[in-house]
Design an enzyme around this catalytic site. Sequence first.
Site, PDB file in Angstrom:
ATOM      1  N   SER A   1       0.713  -0.936   0.011  1.00  0.00           N
ATOM      2  CA  SER A   1       0.042  -0.089  -0.032  1.00  0.00           C
ATOM      3  C   SER A   1       0.728   1.144   0.085  1.00  0.00           C
ATOM      4  O   SER A   1       1.742   1.217  -1.030  1.00  0.00           O
ATOM      5  CB  SER A   1      -0.959   0.020   1.298  1.00  0.00           C
ATOM      6  OG  SER A   1      -1.883   0.832   1.397  1.00  0.00           O
TER       7      SER A   1
ATOM      8  N   ASP B   1      -8.703  -4.782  -6.393  1.00  0.00           N
ATOM      9  CA  ASP B   1      -8.164  -3.763  -5.230  1.00  0.00           C
ATOM     10  C   ASP B   1      -8.532  -2.281  -6.045  1.00  0.00           C
ATOM     11  O   ASP B   1      -7.939  -1.994  -6.908  1.00  0.00           O
ATOM     12  CB  ASP B   1      -6.760  -4.063  -5.333  1.00  0.00           C
ATOM     13  CG  ASP B   1      -6.059  -3.237  -4.037  1.00  0.00           C
ATOM     14  OD1 ASP B   1      -6.841  -2.183  -3.544  1.00  0.00           O
ATOM     15  OD2 ASP B   1      -4.891  -3.575  -3.575  1.00  0.00           O
TER      16      ASP B   1
END
Length: 432
Positions: A184, A236
Amino acid sequence: MADPANQAAYEPVNHFMKFAMGPYGWPLFVFESLLTGCCKLMPYCQCCVGCSSDAVIDSDCPGCHCNTAAVLNWTGIHCNDIIYAKFDGDLLHLPFFVAIDHSHKSVVVSVRGTMSLQDALTDLRAAPQAMGLDQHPEFKAHDGIFRSACNIRERMRHMQLLEQAFERVSHLGTTYDLVFVGHSLGAGTASLLAILYRAEYPSLRCFAYSPPGALVDKECMEFSAEFTVSVVLGDDVVPRLGFASFEDLRVEIMDALYKSRQSKPAIFCTACCSTVCSCLPCCQHLNVDDEAAVGDGGRNVPATSIGTARQSEPLLLGRAPNPYTITPATQPISTEPVSHGSVDVVDEERHGRTIFYTDYKLYPPGRIMHLAETEEQTGCFGSRTVWKPYWVSYDAMQTILAGGKMLTHHLPNHVRAALEEVSDASSNTLSL
């Protein structure tokens, strides 16, 4: 994997994901194993083992060092192999650790992803910033993430962490490479660190798991493709987030809400329940009810197709095949001309209204490997969901796929589980 050479090439992608999870510490470890997490940590805690190490451990739990225990459990390294670890962060100062991985002859720098309000504020500082590289003065990157990378580089230089790590393995007679990993926000920071250290360590590699979608400009993306692999799981949303894609999603959702005959509170409640349930380990096998489907009944419906839903169709997303065709691993990355270093104002007429938005033309780093969720027949009467990896161009990451798993597919434990499945699949033929 059928081909041993391919298996050996893919294995580092799976292996270093364990290091990317390390900076999250004991909270993620316990969340991943709700019933047995604490019991698994105890054998690695310093209060139980009493391991003496020269590592500098900053802001870990006093006495037990449970965050360090989580790193040791995930990675399988010894406590003496940790050079430095920092587990608390501040605005533009991310937690990270430096360790030696003897199994892959690497010095690993792992950076934590978003886990606090300060991290979220770092994410929001998304304006492009010149990186100021002597060899590539034109490179631009996400301002907040670039500043975070510079702060980590400054700390590593001040404490001479990399010098200590390579000095410790110099007597082994084997060359060790530098590897940056992260998930991330940490993936974006690790990618920029790899770019900053590329001139000093030409053989370095970077594995970025679920990186931000608006991180670097096109020139920088193409440069980092030589040593960076970005891994994107399923739907995602984070690697697909950009100014243009977010505006497209907002407009299409408003259109779909306007056309729907369903009660808006009912839509909202069903969406929240399905998202929360999919986050829980005990409910990850549950699917959104088929009545909560939109468009063709697809779970993976691009944002640009939501506005075409008929009035009788509800809005929540069920299950369906992937809506776009993923290019094979041998497909080259697109090289369409794109403007750089400037702000483009887009004026489009869509569904009877004019929208304006800015697009800074920032992209995910490196080569993009997408783990796609597919249905595979297991016999005459059933099928199972499997993950398969494909190389995709950055164009495949320019559309947000609105669905119940767009957030859960970003969780690091989900990414790790999918990578483990791909690694164990005998039919995989991916070649890095």
